[in-house]
Design a protein around this motif. Sequence first.
Motif, PDB file in Angstrom:
ATOM      1  N   LEU A  22     -16.652  56.279 -59.572  1.00 35.73           N
ATOM      2  CA  LEU A  22     -16.919  56.899 -60.867  1.00 35.73           C
ATOM      3  C   LEU A  22     -15.652  57.125 -61.680  1.00 35.73           C
ATOM      4  CD1 LEU A  22     -19.569  59.650 -60.017  1.00 35.73           C
ATOM      5  CD2 LEU A  22     -19.944  57.483 -61.183  1.00 35.73           C
ATOM      6  N   GLY A  23     -14.498  56.885 -61.065  1.00 38.32           N
ATOM      7  CA  GLY A  23     -13.225  57.115 -61.747  1.00 38.32           C
ATOM      8  C   GLY A  23     -12.764  58.559 -61.682  1.00 38.32           C
ATOM      9  N   ASP A  24     -13.362  59.351 -60.807  1.00 38.07           N
ATOM     10  CA  ASP A  24     -12.992  60.754 -60.641  1.00 38.07           C
ATOM     11  C   ASP A  24     -12.012  60.871 -59.469  1.00 38.07           C
ATOM     12  OD1 ASP A  24     -12.772  63.484 -60.303  1.00 38.07           O
ATOM     13  OD2 ASP A  24     -14.923  63.872 -60.396  1.00 38.07           O
ATOM     14  N   ASP A  25     -10.761  60.475 -59.738  1.00 37.99           N
ATOM     15  CA  ASP A  25      -9.744  60.480 -58.688  1.00 37.99           C
ATOM     16  C   ASP A  25      -9.384  61.890 -58.233  1.00 37.99           C
ATOM     17  OD1 ASP A  25      -9.626  57.727 -58.595  1.00 37.99           O
ATOM     18  OD2 ASP A  25      -7.837  57.569 -59.842  1.00 37.99           O
ATOM     19  N   VAL A  26      -9.492  62.873 -59.123  1.00 40.48           N
ATOM     20  CA  VAL A  26      -9.139  64.250 -58.761  1.00 40.48           C
ATOM     21  C   VAL A  26     -10.064  64.766 -57.659  1.00 40.48           C
ATOM     22  CG1 VAL A  26      -8.986  66.622 -59.617  1.00 40.48           C
ATOM     23  CG2 VAL A  26      -8.106  64.737 -61.002  1.00 40.48           C
ATOM     24  N   THR A  27     -11.366  64.580 -57.837  1.00 38.54           N
ATOM     25  CA  THR A  27     -12.322  65.035 -56.826  1.00 38.54           C
ATOM     26  C   THR A  27     -12.172  64.224 -55.547  1.00 38.54           C
ATOM     27  OG1 THR A  27     -13.850  65.730 -58.556  1.00 38.54           O
ATOM     28  CG2 THR A  27     -14.765  65.448 -56.351  1.00 38.54           C
ATOM     29  N   ALA A  28     -11.979  62.922 -55.678  1.00 35.40           N
ATOM     30  CA  ALA A  28     -11.800  62.072 -54.497  1.00 35.40           C
ATOM     31  C   ALA A  28     -10.573  62.503 -53.710  1.00 35.40           C
ATOM     32  CB  ALA A  28     -11.684  60.607 -54.920  1.00 35.40           C
ATOM     33  N   LYS A  29      -9.482  62.761 -54.404  1.00 32.40           N
ATOM     34  CA  LYS A  29      -8.240  63.190 -53.746  1.00 32.40           C
ATOM     35  C   LYS A  29      -8.462  64.495 -52.990  1.00 32.40           C
ATOM     36  CE  LYS A  29      -4.801  64.819 -56.267  1.00 32.40           C
ATOM     37  NZ  LYS A  29      -4.277  66.136 -55.883  1.00 32.40           N
ATOM     38  N   GLN A  30      -9.140  65.425 -53.608  1.00 28.64           N
ATOM     39  CA  GLN A  30      -9.423  66.703 -52.965  1.00 28.64           C
ATOM     40  C   GLN A  30     -10.240  66.506 -51.691  1.00 28.64           C
ATOM     41  OE1 GLN A  30     -11.495  69.498 -55.465  1.00 28.64           O
ATOM     42  NE2 GLN A  30     -11.773  70.956 -53.814  1.00 28.64           N
ATOM     43  N   LEU A  31     -11.253  65.668 -51.766  1.00 33.80           N
ATOM     44  CA  LEU A  31     -12.099  65.413 -50.600  1.00 33.80           C
ATOM     45  C   LEU A  31     -11.316  64.746 -49.469  1.00 33.80           C
ATOM     46  CD1 LEU A  31     -15.337  64.276 -52.416  1.00 33.80           C
ATOM     47  CD2 LEU A  31     -15.147  66.230 -50.856  1.00 33.80           C
ATOM     48  N   PHE A  32     -10.513  63.718 -49.807  1.00 32.44           N
ATOM     49  CA  PHE A  32      -9.717  63.042 -48.776  1.00 32.44           C
ATOM     50  C   PHE A  32      -8.730  64.016 -48.125  1.00 32.44           C
ATOM     51  CE2 PHE A  32     -10.429  58.738 -50.912  1.00 32.44           C
ATOM     52  CZ  PHE A  32     -11.231  58.264 -49.890  1.00 32.44           C
ATOM     53  N   GLU A  33      -8.068  64.844 -48.947  1.00 32.22           N
ATOM     54  CA  GLU A  33      -7.085  65.770 -48.396  1.00 32.22           C
ATOM     55  C   GLU A  33      -7.746  66.834 -47.520  1.00 32.22           C
ATOM     56  OE1 GLU A  33      -4.795  66.973 -51.810  1.00 32.22           O
ATOM     57  OE2 GLU A  33      -3.530  65.186 -51.665  1.00 32.22           O
ATOM     58  N   GLU A  34      -8.909  67.330 -47.928  1.00 30.32           N
ATOM     59  CA  GLU A  34      -9.656  68.280 -47.097  1.00 30.32           C
ATOM     60  C   GLU A  34     -10.054  67.627 -45.776  1.00 30.32           C
ATOM     61  OE1 GLU A  34     -13.053  69.631 -49.301  1.00 30.32           O
ATOM     62  OE2 GLU A  34     -11.832  70.688 -50.778  1.00 30.32           O
ATOM     63  N   LEU A  35     -10.548  66.410 -45.867  1.00 34.09           N
ATOM     64  CA  LEU A  35     -10.975  65.670 -44.673  1.00 34.09           C
ATOM     65  C   LEU A  35      -9.814  65.520 -43.704  1.00 34.09           C
ATOM     66  CD1 LEU A  35     -12.915  62.297 -44.740  1.00 34.09           C
ATOM     67  CD2 LEU A  35     -11.111  62.770 -43.131  1.00 34.09           C
ATOM     68  N   LEU A  36      -8.663  65.057 -44.202  1.00 30.11           N
ATOM     69  CA  LEU A  36      -7.528  64.789 -43.312  1.00 30.11           C
ATOM     70  C   LEU A  36      -6.884  66.075 -42.792  1.00 30.11           C
ATOM     71  CD1 LEU A  36      -6.061  61.676 -45.112  1.00 30.11           C
ATOM     72  CD2 LEU A  36      -7.220  61.765 -42.890  1.00 30.11           C
ATOM     73  N   ALA A  37      -7.012  67.166 -43.530  1.00 31.20           N
ATOM     74  CA  ALA A  37      -6.513  68.454 -43.022  1.00 31.20           C
ATOM     75  C   ALA A  37      -7.365  68.910 -41.833  1.00 31.20           C
ATOM     76  CB  ALA A  37      -6.529  69.496 -44.129  1.00 31.20           C
ATOM     77  N   ALA A  38      -8.667  68.680 -41.926  1.00 32.65           N
ATOM     78  CA  ALA A  38      -9.586  69.097 -40.866  1.00 32.65           C
ATOM     79  C   ALA A  38      -9.672  68.088 -39.728  1.00 32.65           C
ATOM     80  CB  ALA A  38     -10.976  69.335 -41.459  1.00 32.65           C
ATOM     81  N   ASP A  39      -9.496  66.808 -40.068  1.00 35.37           N
ATOM     82  CA  ASP A  39      -9.668  65.737 -39.078  1.00 35.37           C
ATOM     83  C   ASP A  39      -8.577  64.678 -39.285  1.00 35.37           C
ATOM     84  OD1 ASP A  39     -10.521  63.827 -37.289  1.00 35.37           O
ATOM     85  OD2 ASP A  39     -12.477  63.500 -38.231  1.00 35.37           O
ATOM     86  N   PRO A  40      -7.338  64.988 -38.876  1.00 32.15           N
ATOM     87  CA  PRO A  40      -6.235  64.052 -39.108  1.00 32.15           C
ATOM     88  C   PRO A  40      -6.386  62.717 -38.386  1.00 32.15           C
ATOM     89  CG  PRO A  40      -5.489  65.964 -37.845  1.00 32.15           C
ATOM     90  CD  PRO A  40      -6.907  66.220 -38.227  1.00 32.15           C
ATOM     91  N   GLY A  41      -7.311  62.630 -37.472  1.00 32.16           N
ATOM     92  CA  GLY A  41      -7.534  61.389 -36.747  1.00 32.16           C
ATOM     93  C   GLY A  41      -8.470  60.420 -37.446  1.00 32.16           C
ATOM     94  N   TYR A  42      -8.972  60.779 -38.628  1.00 36.34           N
ATOM     95  CA  TYR A  42      -9.886  59.903 -39.362  1.00 36.34           C
ATOM     96  C   TYR A  42      -9.048  58.879 -40.134  1.00 36.34           C
ATOM     97  CZ  TYR A  42     -14.353  58.539 -41.269  1.00 36.34           C
ATOM     98  OH  TYR A  42     -15.494  57.837 -41.568  1.00 36.34           O
ATOM     99  N   VAL A  43      -8.649  57.840 -39.441  1.00 34.76           N
ATOM    100  CA  VAL A  43      -7.631  56.893 -39.897  1.00 34.76           C
ATOM    101  C   VAL A  43      -7.971  56.207 -41.226  1.00 34.76           C
ATOM    102  CG1 VAL A  43      -6.369  54.787 -39.275  1.00 34.76           C
ATOM    103  CG2 VAL A  43      -6.851  56.497 -37.538  1.00 34.76           C
ATOM    104  N   GLY A  44      -9.226  55.861 -41.440  1.00 33.76           N
ATOM    105  CA  GLY A  44      -9.599  55.100 -42.630  1.00 33.76           C
ATOM    106  C   GLY A  44      -9.293  55.788 -43.944  1.00 33.76           C
ATOM    107  N   SER A  45      -9.217  57.103 -43.941  1.00 37.80           N
ATOM    108  CA  SER A  45      -8.987  57.823 -45.191  1.00 37.80           C
ATOM    109  C   SER A  45      -7.540  57.747 -45.668  1.00 37.80           C
ATOM    110  CB  SER A  45      -9.411  59.284 -45.046  1.00 37.80           C
ATOM    111  OG  SER A  45     -10.820  59.371 -44.942  1.00 37.80           O
TER     112      SER A  45
END
Length: 103
Positions: free
Chosen positions: A31-54
């Motif tokens: 959708l071109g909403d990089d701000v929300t995507a960035k927030q989601l990826f960073e939250e994901l990797l903070a909680a699950d740093p082993g999720y390599v694809g992100s």
Amino acid sequence: MERIEQLRKFLADSPNDSFLKHALALEYIKLGDDVTAKQLFEELLAADPGYVGSYYHLGKLYERLNDNDAAISWYEKGMQVAKEKGEQHAYGELRGALEELTF
């Protein structure tokens, strides 16, 4: 938007599901909403740093935002995790993205 609503509904039931967060972030990128995507990826990797694809997608997102230092940092972190987990394919993709950015 229907897909985003569906993913959000699933996440409400399983808020710690890394796959769902990753999929939702990718939908926001579409959708071109990089701000929300960035927030989601960073939250994901903070909680699950082993999720390599992100790591790859977050690095590419930072490249689009013209923050190459952050992109490099995420690629390097992802490479370390991929190496530790023995995920050679992911490691190669991250290394390729890093080399493309730095050379």
